[in-house]
Design an enzyme around this catalytic site. Structure first.
Site, PDB file in Angstrom:
ATOM      1  N   GLY A  72     -10.614  16.642  15.681  1.00 50.62           N
ATOM      2  CA  GLY A  72     -11.855  16.280  14.990  1.00 50.62           C
ATOM      3  C   GLY A  72     -12.252  14.838  15.237  1.00 50.62           C
ATOM      4  O   GLY A  72     -13.437  14.536  15.455  1.00 50.62           O
ATOM      5  N   ALA A  73     -11.283  13.926  15.210  1.00 50.30           N
ATOM      6  CA  ALA A  73     -11.602  12.503  15.397  1.00 50.30           C
ATOM      7  C   ALA A  73     -12.141  12.266  16.805  1.00 50.30           C
ATOM      8  O   ALA A  73     -13.143  11.558  16.994  1.00 50.30           O
ATOM      9  CB  ALA A  73     -10.363  11.656  15.145  1.00 50.30           C
ATOM     10  N   LYS A 106     -11.458  19.296   9.837  1.00 46.09           N
ATOM     11  CA  LYS A 106     -12.815  18.773  10.051  1.00 46.09           C
ATOM     12  C   LYS A 106     -13.746  19.798  10.698  1.00 46.09           C
ATOM     13  O   LYS A 106     -14.930  19.820  10.408  1.00 46.09           O
ATOM     14  CB  LYS A 106     -12.751  17.499  10.896  1.00 46.09           C
ATOM     15  CG  LYS A 106     -12.123  16.354  10.112  1.00 46.09           C
ATOM     16  CD  LYS A 106     -12.087  15.073  10.878  1.00 46.09           C
ATOM     17  CE  LYS A 106     -11.427  14.006  10.009  1.00 46.09           C
ATOM     18  NZ  LYS A 106     -11.321  12.720  10.657  1.00 46.09           N
ATOM     19  N   ASN A 146      -6.006  15.550  26.885  1.00 49.15           N
ATOM     20  CA  ASN A 146      -5.402  16.224  25.726  1.00 49.15           C
ATOM     21  C   ASN A 146      -4.302  17.187  26.143  1.00 49.15           C
ATOM     22  O   ASN A 146      -4.332  17.762  27.230  1.00 49.15           O
ATOM     23  CB  ASN A 146      -6.474  16.994  24.940  1.00 49.15           C
ATOM     24  CG  ASN A 146      -6.001  17.361  23.548  1.00 49.15           C
ATOM     25  OD1 ASN A 146      -5.447  16.517  22.849  1.00 49.15           O
ATOM     26  ND2 ASN A 146      -6.176  18.604  23.141  1.00 49.15           N
ATOM     27  N   ARG A 147      -3.314  17.328  25.245  1.00 53.07           N
ATOM     28  CA  ARG A 147      -2.206  18.265  25.485  1.00 53.07           C
ATOM     29  C   ARG A 147      -2.757  19.671  25.686  1.00 53.07           C
ATOM     30  O   ARG A 147      -2.416  20.355  26.655  1.00 53.07           O
ATOM     31  CB  ARG A 147      -1.262  18.208  24.269  1.00 53.07           C
ATOM     32  CG  ARG A 147      -0.113  19.175  24.326  1.00 53.07           C
ATOM     33  CD  ARG A 147       0.769  19.019  23.118  1.00 53.07           C
ATOM     34  NE  ARG A 147       0.084  19.270  21.847  1.00 53.07           N
ATOM     35  CZ  ARG A 147       0.652  19.181  20.660  1.00 53.07           C
ATOM     36  NH1 ARG A 147       1.914  18.814  20.573  1.00 53.07           N
ATOM     37  NH2 ARG A 147      -0.025  19.436  19.561  1.00 53.07           N
ATOM     38  N   LYS A 207      -9.026  22.563  24.488  1.00 55.11           N
ATOM     39  CA  LYS A 207      -9.721  21.891  23.375  1.00 55.11           C
ATOM     40  C   LYS A 207     -10.586  20.745  23.903  1.00 55.11           C
ATOM     41  O   LYS A 207     -11.668  20.467  23.384  1.00 55.11           O
ATOM     42  CB  LYS A 207      -8.712  21.392  22.348  1.00 55.11           C
ATOM     43  CG  LYS A 207      -8.325  22.491  21.369  1.00 55.11           C
ATOM     44  CD  LYS A 207      -7.219  22.098  20.435  1.00 55.11           C
ATOM     45  CE  LYS A 207      -7.584  21.050  19.427  1.00 55.11           C
ATOM     46  NZ  LYS A 207      -6.429  20.720  18.553  1.00 55.11           N
ATOM     47  N   TYR A 212      -4.165   3.671  11.498  1.00 53.98           N
ATOM     48  CA  TYR A 212      -4.418   2.393  10.824  1.00 53.98           C
ATOM     49  C   TYR A 212      -3.157   1.717  10.286  1.00 53.98           C
ATOM     50  O   TYR A 212      -3.244   0.838   9.433  1.00 53.98           O
ATOM     51  CB  TYR A 212      -5.481   2.541   9.739  1.00 53.98           C
ATOM     52  CG  TYR A 212      -5.318   3.747   8.842  1.00 53.98           C
ATOM     53  CD1 TYR A 212      -6.078   4.895   9.064  1.00 53.98           C
ATOM     54  CD2 TYR A 212      -4.413   3.748   7.786  1.00 53.98           C
ATOM     55  CE1 TYR A 212      -5.945   6.000   8.255  1.00 53.98           C
ATOM     56  CE2 TYR A 212      -4.273   4.857   6.971  1.00 53.98           C
ATOM     57  CZ  TYR A 212      -5.039   5.978   7.206  1.00 53.98           C
ATOM     58  OH  TYR A 212      -4.899   7.075   6.398  1.00 53.98           O
TER      59      TYR A 212
HETATM   60  P1  NAP Z   1      -6.496  16.856  14.678  1.00 48.82           P
HETATM   61  O1  NAP Z   1      -7.841  17.480  14.658  1.00 48.82           O
HETATM   62  O2  NAP Z   1      -5.343  17.547  14.065  1.00 48.82           O
HETATM   63  O3  NAP Z   1      -6.140  16.514  16.221  1.00 48.82           O
HETATM   64  C1  NAP Z   1      -4.897  15.978  16.539  1.00 48.82           C
HETATM   65  C2  NAP Z   1      -4.861  15.581  18.000  1.00 48.82           C
HETATM   66  O4  NAP Z   1      -3.573  14.992  18.291  1.00 48.82           O
HETATM   67  C3  NAP Z   1      -5.007  16.736  18.965  1.00 48.82           C
HETATM   68  O5  NAP Z   1      -5.664  16.295  20.125  1.00 48.82           O
HETATM   69  C4  NAP Z   1      -3.542  17.091  19.287  1.00 48.82           C
HETATM   70  O6  NAP Z   1      -3.369  17.732  20.529  1.00 48.82           O
HETATM   71  C5  NAP Z   1      -2.934  15.723  19.346  1.00 48.82           C
HETATM   72  N1  NAP Z   1      -1.478  15.744  19.107  1.00 48.82           N
HETATM   73  C6  NAP Z   1      -0.853  15.827  17.912  1.00 48.82           C
HETATM   74  N2  NAP Z   1       0.488  15.811  18.078  1.00 48.82           N
HETATM   75  C7  NAP Z   1       0.702  15.717  19.403  1.00 48.82           C
HETATM   76  C8  NAP Z   1       1.872  15.654  20.212  1.00 48.82           C
HETATM   77  N3  NAP Z   1       3.100  15.679  19.685  1.00 48.82           N
HETATM   78  N4  NAP Z   1       1.733  15.562  21.549  1.00 48.82           N
HETATM   79  C9  NAP Z   1       0.508  15.533  22.106  1.00 48.82           C
HETATM   80  N5  NAP Z   1      -0.658  15.586  21.400  1.00 48.82           N
HETATM   81  C10 NAP Z   1      -0.553  15.676  20.061  1.00 48.82           C
HETATM   82  O7  NAP Z   1      -6.564  15.421  13.971  1.00 48.82           O
HETATM   83  P2  NAP Z   1      -7.790  14.393  13.881  1.00 48.82           P
HETATM   84  O8  NAP Z   1      -8.489  14.568  12.607  1.00 48.82           O
HETATM   85  O9  NAP Z   1      -8.541  14.451  15.152  1.00 48.82           O
HETATM   86  O10 NAP Z   1      -6.986  12.999  13.773  1.00 48.82           O
HETATM   87  C11 NAP Z   1      -6.379  12.429  14.913  1.00 48.82           C
HETATM   88  C12 NAP Z   1      -5.903  11.017  14.601  1.00 48.82           C
HETATM   89  O11 NAP Z   1      -7.019  10.184  14.274  1.00 48.82           O
HETATM   90  C13 NAP Z   1      -4.954  10.962  13.400  1.00 48.82           C
HETATM   91  O12 NAP Z   1      -3.917  10.084  13.667  1.00 48.82           O
HETATM   92  C14 NAP Z   1      -5.839  10.427  12.280  1.00 48.82           C
HETATM   93  O13 NAP Z   1      -5.099   9.728  11.313  1.00 48.82           O
HETATM   94  C15 NAP Z   1      -6.749   9.488  13.059  1.00 48.82           C
HETATM   95  N6  NAP Z   1      -8.036   9.241  12.383  1.00 48.82           N
HETATM   96  C16 NAP Z   1      -8.317   7.977  11.964  1.00 48.82           C
HETATM   97  C17 NAP Z   1      -9.533   7.721  11.357  1.00 48.82           C
HETATM   98  C18 NAP Z   1      -9.852   6.340  10.908  1.00 48.82           C
HETATM   99  O14 NAP Z   1     -10.831   6.184  10.165  1.00 48.82           O
HETATM  100  N7  NAP Z   1      -9.121   5.332  11.303  1.00 48.82           N
HETATM  101  C19 NAP Z   1     -10.475   8.740  11.172  1.00 48.82           C
HETATM  102  C20 NAP Z   1     -10.143  10.007  11.637  1.00 48.82           C
HETATM  103  C21 NAP Z   1      -8.921  10.258  12.222  1.00 48.82           C
HETATM  104  P3  NAP Z   1      -3.548  19.341  20.681  1.00 48.82           P
HETATM  105  O15 NAP Z   1      -5.034  19.553  20.727  1.00 48.82           O
HETATM  106  O16 NAP Z   1      -2.871  19.666  21.924  1.00 48.82           O
HETATM  107  O17 NAP Z   1      -2.908  19.943  19.464  1.00 48.82           O
END
Ligand code: NAP
Length: 291
Positions: free
Chosen positions: A131-132, A68, A152-153, A157, A230
């Site tokens: 991004g979310a 994103k 956040n971990r 960020k 979801y």
């Molecule tokens: P992203 O940019 O890849 O960010 C992922 C986030 O999760 C980061 O803060 C990351 O921490 C953290 N994370 C991942 N694995 C982890 C772990 N094992 N331990 C601790 N922290 C962890 O992804 P994103 O696009 O923001 O999406 C995040 C979530 O939102 C996803 O589950 C996605 O499916 C959901 N989402 C839902 C919608 C909806 O419409 N319902 C829309 C957008 C996103 P670090 O920064 O430390 O790596």
């Protein structure tokens, strides 16, 4: 023979094949009698994929994790909110240009409203800084949240989101940031899971090292546990069990998708058609084997 140019759309990410955007958009296209396809693409080279899709005549793309922020960097033009959050989830190809929008902001705020909640004046914890989370934090600023605290971990960020958003919204709000293991649920009215933790049935409370206290019987004060994921998660199941309000990411997904569809076609689709398709797909793919 009357040949109409098909509408080609898709979602790009890594992973992307888990996405339920394809059945949602396919259902809407069918309902509206639009010829075309919405497909998932799991890619390593985001830029190549976007340029390729433009070359093939795609109308647009959704962008999912982890691209994103890259979508923002790749854009020729961005909407005002993308300028602030520096992340986009919707690409429109128009006149040879890559135009980037963010419909997650709308999806989050409208899903909360639809469920009868408001962030106005509330203390909100956002867990995650991808991004979310960027879109959610900005949505909370616009909705008038009193406190926004990002956990956040990767601490840097979270700081980056704070800096990017505070520099655009000025004195309006101070965003607090912490590492993942410092959350006290008692400090917040709304707790948002914006991490990937939960897709594989992981328990976010275990990762945080703390559980919320059980809500006292007949207590008037409530908390909303919102999961961007979801499919059923432990984050939601446990919050529910402890007596709190909860909301999963289904409406957020439907509403961001509906707004993306409007950007591509100028038509705001029937949200219920999308929700029905989403529920069917979740049932088929995810419910089996989950507790
Ligand atoms: P992203 O940019 O890849 O960010 C992922 C986030 O999760 C980061 O803060 C990351 O921490 C953290 N994370 C991942 N694995 C982890 C772990 N094992 N331990 C601790 N922290 C962890 O992804 P994103 O696009 O923001 O999406 C995040 C979530 O939102 C996803 O589950 C996605 O499916 C959901 N989402 C839902 C919608 C909806 O419409 N319902 C829309 C957008 C996103 P670090 O920064 O430390 O790596």
């Amino acid at each position: 023979m009357d040949i109409v140019q098909p509408l080609y759309l898709g979602v790009v990410g890594k992973p992307a094949f888990h996405s339920l955007s394809p059945p949602m958009h396919t259902a809407v296209m069918k309902k509206l009698g639009i010829k075309g396809s919405y497909l998932p693409f799991e890619v390593d080279d985001f830029e190549k994929a976007v340029i390729g899709a433009m070359g093939l005549g795609f109308r647009g793309l959704n962008v999912t994790m982890p691209y994103k922020e890259e979508a923002y960097r790749l854009a020729d033009e961005v909407s005002d909110d993308v300028k602030i959050v520096k992340a986009g989830n919707t690409i429109l190809f128009e006149c040879g240009r890559i135009k980037v929008f963010n419909t997650d902001i709308y999806g989050f705020s409208e899903s909360i409203k639809k469920a009868g909640f408001s962030a106005d004046g509330k203390r909100v914890a956002v867990i995650g800084a991808g991004g979310a989370a960027r879109s959610i934090v900005y949505s909370l600023v616009v909705s008038g949240a009193k406190v926004i605290h990002i956990f956040n971990r990767t601490y840097e960020k979270a700081v980056k989101i704070k800096e990017d958003i505070e520099s655009c919204v000025g004195e309006k709000i101070t965003i607090e940031v912490s590492g993942l293991n410092n959350i006290d649920f008692e400090d917040f009215d709304i707790i948002v899971n914006a991490t990937n933790i939960g897709w594989n049935n992981e328990n976010l409370y275990e990762v945080l090292g703390v559980y919320p206290r059980r809500r006292p019987k007949n207590s008037k004060s409530d908390k909303l546990f919102f999961d961007t994921i979801y499919v059923p998660t432990k984050f939601i199941a446990i919050a529910r069990e402890l007596g709190y309000s909860f909301l999963d990411g289904k409406w957020m997904l439907v509403l961001q998708g509906a707004m993306s569809f409007k950007i591509w076609t100028s038509v705001y689709p029937n949200e219920n058609v999308m929700m029905k398709a989403l529920n069917r797909a979740i049932k088929e793919r995810y419910n089996q084997g989950r507790k």
